[in-house]
Design a protein around this motif. Structure first.
Motif, PDB file in Angstrom:
ATOM      1  N   GLY A  77     -25.978  34.769 -48.542  1.00 37.07           N
ATOM      2  CA  GLY A  77     -26.677  35.203 -49.748  1.00 37.07           C
ATOM      3  C   GLY A  77     -27.296  36.574 -49.658  1.00 37.07           C
ATOM      4  O   GLY A  77     -27.943  37.017 -50.611  1.00 37.07           O
ATOM      5  N   SER A  78     -27.098  37.265 -48.536  1.00 42.01           N
ATOM      6  CA  SER A  78     -27.741  38.572 -48.380  1.00 42.01           C
ATOM      7  C   SER A  78     -27.163  39.610 -49.340  1.00 42.01           C
ATOM      8  O   SER A  78     -27.863  40.551 -49.733  1.00 42.01           O
ATOM      9  CB  SER A  78     -27.590  39.066 -46.941  1.00 42.01           C
ATOM     10  N   ALA A  79     -25.892  39.455 -49.732  1.00 43.65           N
ATOM     11  CA  ALA A  79     -25.284  40.431 -50.636  1.00 43.65           C
ATOM     12  C   ALA A  79     -26.009  40.477 -51.973  1.00 43.65           C
ATOM     13  O   ALA A  79     -26.084  41.530 -52.611  1.00 43.65           O
ATOM     14  CB  ALA A  79     -23.807  40.090 -50.853  1.00 43.65           C
ATOM     15  N   SER A  80     -26.581  39.368 -52.396  1.00 47.06           N
ATOM     16  CA  SER A  80     -27.289  39.347 -53.674  1.00 47.06           C
ATOM     17  C   SER A  80     -28.580  40.138 -53.621  1.00 47.06           C
ATOM     18  O   SER A  80     -29.146  40.485 -54.666  1.00 47.06           O
ATOM     19  CB  SER A  80     -27.589  37.902 -54.079  1.00 47.06           C
ATOM     20  N   ARG A  81     -29.062  40.443 -52.416  1.00 49.33           N
ATOM     21  CA  ARG A  81     -30.311  41.186 -52.278  1.00 49.33           C
ATOM     22  C   ARG A  81     -30.097  42.692 -52.231  1.00 49.33           C
ATOM     23  O   ARG A  81     -31.070  43.449 -52.150  1.00 49.33           O
ATOM     24  CB  ARG A  81     -31.048  40.742 -51.012  1.00 49.33           C
ATOM     25  N   ASP A  82     -28.866  43.150 -52.246  1.00 51.41           N
ATOM     26  CA  ASP A  82     -28.610  44.583 -52.171  1.00 51.41           C
ATOM     27  C   ASP A  82     -29.152  45.332 -53.377  1.00 51.41           C
ATOM     28  O   ASP A  82     -29.406  46.538 -53.302  1.00 51.41           O
ATOM     29  CB  ASP A  82     -27.104  44.857 -52.035  1.00 51.41           C
ATOM     30  N   LEU A  83     -29.296  44.650 -54.503  1.00 49.44           N
ATOM     31  CA  LEU A  83     -29.844  45.277 -55.698  1.00 49.44           C
ATOM     32  C   LEU A  83     -31.331  45.001 -55.858  1.00 49.44           C
ATOM     33  O   LEU A  83     -31.931  45.397 -56.854  1.00 49.44           O
ATOM     34  CB  LEU A  83     -29.092  44.807 -56.947  1.00 49.44           C
TER      35      LEU A  83
ATOM     36  N   PHE B 140     -32.291  46.322 -46.237  1.00 49.19           N
ATOM     37  CA  PHE B 140     -32.662  47.478 -45.423  1.00 49.19           C
ATOM     38  C   PHE B 140     -34.180  47.613 -45.362  1.00 49.19           C
ATOM     39  O   PHE B 140     -34.751  47.841 -44.290  1.00 49.19           O
ATOM     40  CB  PHE B 140     -32.033  48.749 -46.007  1.00 49.19           C
ATOM     41  N   ASP B 141     -34.859  47.491 -46.508  1.00 48.53           N
ATOM     42  CA  ASP B 141     -36.313  47.607 -46.537  1.00 48.53           C
ATOM     43  C   ASP B 141     -36.976  46.501 -45.716  1.00 48.53           C
ATOM     44  O   ASP B 141     -37.988  46.729 -45.042  1.00 48.53           O
ATOM     45  CB  ASP B 141     -36.822  47.547 -47.978  1.00 48.53           C
ATOM     46  N   ALA B 142     -36.432  45.292 -45.797  1.00 51.28           N
ATOM     47  CA  ALA B 142     -37.007  44.177 -45.054  1.00 51.28           C
ATOM     48  C   ALA B 142     -36.912  44.409 -43.552  1.00 51.28           C
ATOM     49  O   ALA B 142     -37.872  44.168 -42.804  1.00 51.28           O
ATOM     50  CB  ALA B 142     -36.310  42.871 -45.439  1.00 51.28           C
TER      51      ALA B 142
ATOM     52  N   ARG C 282     -32.718  47.277 -58.468  1.00 52.37           N
ATOM     53  CA  ARG C 282     -32.164  48.619 -58.520  1.00 52.37           C
ATOM     54  C   ARG C 282     -31.028  48.680 -59.537  1.00 52.37           C
ATOM     55  O   ARG C 282     -30.412  47.663 -59.840  1.00 52.37           O
ATOM     56  CB  ARG C 282     -31.592  49.028 -57.155  1.00 52.37           C
ATOM     57  N   LYS C 283     -30.747  49.863 -60.019  1.00 55.97           N
ATOM     58  CA  LYS C 283     -29.587  50.028 -60.892  1.00 55.97           C
ATOM     59  C   LYS C 283     -28.300  50.084 -60.087  1.00 55.97           C
ATOM     60  O   LYS C 283     -27.245  49.640 -60.554  1.00 55.97           O
ATOM     61  CB  LYS C 283     -29.749  51.304 -61.726  1.00 55.97           C
ATOM     62  N   THR C 284     -28.368  50.665 -58.895  1.00 54.45           N
ATOM     63  CA  THR C 284     -27.206  50.748 -58.009  1.00 54.45           C
ATOM     64  C   THR C 284     -27.651  50.404 -56.596  1.00 54.45           C
ATOM     65  O   THR C 284     -28.833  50.479 -56.266  1.00 54.45           O
ATOM     66  CB  THR C 284     -26.587  52.161 -58.022  1.00 54.45           C
ATOM     67  N   THR C 285     -26.706  50.071 -55.749  1.00 56.37           N
ATOM     68  CA  THR C 285     -27.044  49.715 -54.372  1.00 56.37           C
ATOM     69  C   THR C 285     -27.381  50.962 -53.556  1.00 56.37           C
ATOM     70  O   THR C 285     -27.051  52.099 -53.932  1.00 56.37           O
ATOM     71  CB  THR C 285     -25.887  48.981 -53.695  1.00 56.37           C
ATOM     72  N   ARG C 286     -28.023  50.736 -52.432  1.00 50.41           N
ATOM     73  CA  ARG C 286     -28.380  51.828 -51.531  1.00 50.41           C
ATOM     74  C   ARG C 286     -27.126  52.562 -51.029  1.00 50.41           C
ATOM     75  O   ARG C 286     -27.094  53.791 -50.949  1.00 50.41           O
ATOM     76  CB  ARG C 286     -29.176  51.272 -50.356  1.00 50.41           C
ATOM     77  N   ALA C 287     -26.078  51.811 -50.703  1.00 51.07           N
ATOM     78  CA  ALA C 287     -24.836  52.424 -50.215  1.00 51.07           C
ATOM     79  C   ALA C 287     -24.195  53.297 -51.294  1.00 51.07           C
ATOM     80  O   ALA C 287     -23.679  54.378 -51.001  1.00 51.07           O
ATOM     81  CB  ALA C 287     -23.864  51.342 -49.759  1.00 51.07           C
ATOM     82  N   HIS C 288     -24.235  52.832 -52.539  1.00 49.27           N
ATOM     83  CA  HIS C 288     -23.664  53.617 -53.635  1.00 49.27           C
ATOM     84  C   HIS C 288     -24.437  54.916 -53.823  1.00 49.27           C
ATOM     85  O   HIS C 288     -23.842  55.987 -54.041  1.00 49.27           O
ATOM     86  CB  HIS C 288     -23.684  52.787 -54.922  1.00 49.27           C
TER      87      HIS C 288
ATOM     88  N   ARG D  76     -24.708  60.927 -53.171  1.00 51.53           N
ATOM     89  CA  ARG D  76     -25.366  62.140 -52.673  1.00 51.53           C
ATOM     90  C   ARG D  76     -24.424  62.939 -51.779  1.00 51.53           C
ATOM     91  O   ARG D  76     -24.370  64.171 -51.859  1.00 51.53           O
ATOM     92  CB  ARG D  76     -26.632  61.766 -51.907  1.00 51.53           C
ATOM     93  N   VAL D  77     -23.692  62.235 -50.920  1.00 50.53           N
ATOM     94  CA  VAL D  77     -22.750  62.929 -50.040  1.00 50.53           C
ATOM     95  C   VAL D  77     -21.677  63.638 -50.860  1.00 50.53           C
ATOM     96  O   VAL D  77     -21.328  64.797 -50.591  1.00 50.53           O
ATOM     97  CB  VAL D  77     -22.112  61.932 -49.048  1.00 50.53           C
TER      98      VAL D  77
END
Length: 565
Positions: free
Chosen positions: A48-54, A60-62, A542-548, A553-554
């Motif tokens: 269920g961790s994927a659901s926390r990406d948003l 990552f913050d945790a 979030r509106k988008t994930t951290r990876a996105h 930015r890159v």
């Protein structure tokens, strides 16, 4: 594993020992970095961790919060180290192997991660990793500056668009406020457009000249004070001449800028109040510290919406704050006032170092420092825990609104969810900062959280603490049986239990300078079993994930670099 790191240092001394221990230190740091990356990998592997990406506070913050609590570092520092750890092991495995052998330091590893951040092609990244690993393990030791040039040269070979370009001076403009060093002063560095710098210079010079000629400060001192006045939105300086008929002696108007200073009544009794301003009355039973205005949101573990943050206590906006203490302490301090020069020694020309010519001094007299004239005033603190010498705290009260902080003692809980302004002010002055391990967010910007959630936990000082919004969300949504749990003692001490079962203890930030604020308050107990969080409450998303966001930015920086090719 520890023995394998220490073994190379056996039998060494002098320079050889320094070199051996330095390599062991780097090798140990490499294992610490690898453990950080492993923590994040384990968090992503949980069901269920994927659901926390948003989630606003995502996986990552945790993990960064857990690292910050373990290392007792701020959330920003922990996040930065975790970013370096992940990038190193996912993008530069060969460099990570060199690091594990202790051949390079963490500073060099950080430079590799930062300067190679724009390389996205897998083949180019693999080639860069191999080139850097060979250079770092076989060449002579390199400084960070030399390594950055080497990395840029390698990046230019494998992917020219990925070179981190040196920004022009205009793009690099910034304003930096230096860290307080305990002297009560801070340094500001600014790079401005030339025309803005001219306007700034003229503005502070004009403000510095709004006082009468009898003001004791030098022009440089008044220009410095003018920057402070400008920061508060004032249109003039308060004159310090002390004359009753001075037309410039009235205080600047109150503005929307709030600065909190916690001070003892002994310090307030020596403040340089202008003669025209009436002395504030001393409450019958005030407590040792106080702010000027609530200034922050009084959120609780269920206060996560914009509506909650807008419902802070109604109070007047003020510029600065100071505190009142118990009446007995005030009477005692009145009998032993500080010397008058302590209130004025911050202004004017510096005094002579010695009271007689140098040729007449003995060697002992010349080497013995003069006793500090500003040392007898009890020091104060800014909200956030920054140390403030007593004389500067006196200066901060000029034009300030002074609010007494009352210690709750054994007072019963308040019969409502949101604490009163009086109680919230006490909690903020007692805590000074966010109470999560390692966090230094000022309490004025924090939520006032119920340790035992309402309504099972009462609204009382022994059940209230300050948490920044990030760690408030972490406790609420990452809490429970396998998450963060907290227990509060009557003196404000918080015992945190991490997800791995280890405990971390934080004490109120005021305990050192204002131990009176940590006197035990009434013991509280839960009136039921609290739910994990309120029904219908959801984590802000979030509106988008951290990876996105990182990929975007890159890509943007690579597109900007095309103009250089």
């Amino acid at each position: 594993m520890f023995d394998s790191l220490v073994a190379p240092t056996a039998g060494t001394s002098g320079a050889a020992a320094v070199q051996a221990w330095s390599r062991s230190e780097s090798a140990a740091c490499a294992r610490k970095v690898a453990a950080m990356a492993g923590m994040l990998e384990a968090a992503y592997a949980v069901s269920g961790s994927a659901s926390r990406d948003l989630w606003c506070v995502d996986n990552f913050d945790a993990v960064a919060a857990h690292i910050g609590a373990v290392l007792r570092i701020t959330p920003g520092a922990a996040s930065n180290q975790l970013l370096v750890a992940v990038a190193l092991h996912e993008r530069f495995p060969k460099v990570a192997a060199v690091f594990a052998e202790g051949l390079i330091t963490y500073q060099l590893v950080k430079a590799v991660v930062q300067r190679g951040a724009l390389v996205v092609d897998p083949d180019a990244l693999h080639a860069l990793d191999a080139m850097l690993a060979a250079a770092l393990s076989s060449r002579e030791p390199m400084s960070v500056a030399t390594l950055e040039k080497t990395i840029d040269g390698f990046v230019a070979q494998v992917d020219p668009q990925a070179v981190i370009r040196t920004e022009t001076r205009a793009r690099g403009r910034s304003v930096e406020v230096g860290e307080e060093d305990g002297s009560g002063m801070a340094t500001v560095f600014a790079t401005l457009f030339a025309h803005d710098a001219k306007a700034f210079d003229a503005r502070i010079d004009a403000l510095a000249r709004t006082v009468c000629p009898a003001d004791p400060r030098t022009l440089d001192q008044r220009r410095s004070d003018a920057v402070g006045a400008l920061s508060h939105g004032a249109d003039r300086l308060a004159c310090l001449c002390g004359a009753e008929d001075c037309p410039a002696a009235h205080n600047p108007p109150s503005t929307g800028v709030v600065v909190y200073v916690i001070a003892h009544q002994d310090t307030l009794d020596e403040r340089p109040t202008p003669p025209a301003a009436p002395q504030p009355p001393v409450p019958a039973s005030p407590a040792p510290g106080s702010p000027t205005d609530d200034g922050g949101c009084n959120g609780d573990e269920h206060t996560e919406t914009a509506e909650d943050t807008d419902s802070a206590d109604d109070s007047a906006t003020v510029n600065d704050a100071a505190t009142a203490n118990q009446a007995a302490a005030a009477d005692e301090s009145a009998d032993t006032p500080a010397p008058a020069d302590e209130r004025t020694a911050l202004d004017g020309e510096p005094p002579a170092m010695f009271t007689k010519p140098l040729r007449e001094l003995t060697l002992t007299e010349a080497l013995t420092p003069t006793p500090g004239r500003l040392a007898s005033l009890r020091p104060a603190s800014m909200m956030g825990g920054q140390f403030l010498p007593g004389a500067i705290a006196c200066r901060a009260t000029v034009g300030a609104t002074i609010t007494a902080i009352v210690h709750p003692g054994q007072a019963p809980p308040e019969p409502r969810y949101r604490p009163s302004k009086k109680l919230a002010d006490f909690v903020r002055c007692r805590d000074l900062t966010c109470r999560f391990p390692g966090c230094r967010a000022p309490a004025s910007n924090c939520d006032v959280d119920h340790t035992i959630p309402w309504p099972c936990g009462p609204t009382a000082a022994s059940n209230l603490k300050c948490l920044c919004r990030r760690h408030h969300l972490l406790k609420t949504f990452w809490g429970g049986g396998n998450g963060w749990r907290d227990e509060q003692l009557d003196d404000g001490t918080i015992v945190w239990t991490a997800p791995d079962g280890r405990t971390r203890v934080t004490t109120p930030g005021s305990r050192l300078l204002f131990p009176e604020l940590s006197e035990p308050t009434r013991t509280v107990a839960a009136s039921g079993v609290p739910a994990r969080h309120a029904s219908g409450l959801t984590m802000p998303r979030r509106k988008t994930t951290r990876a996105h966001d990182r990929a975007r930015r890159v890509q943007h920086e690579r597109e900007v670099n095309q103009q250089w090719n």
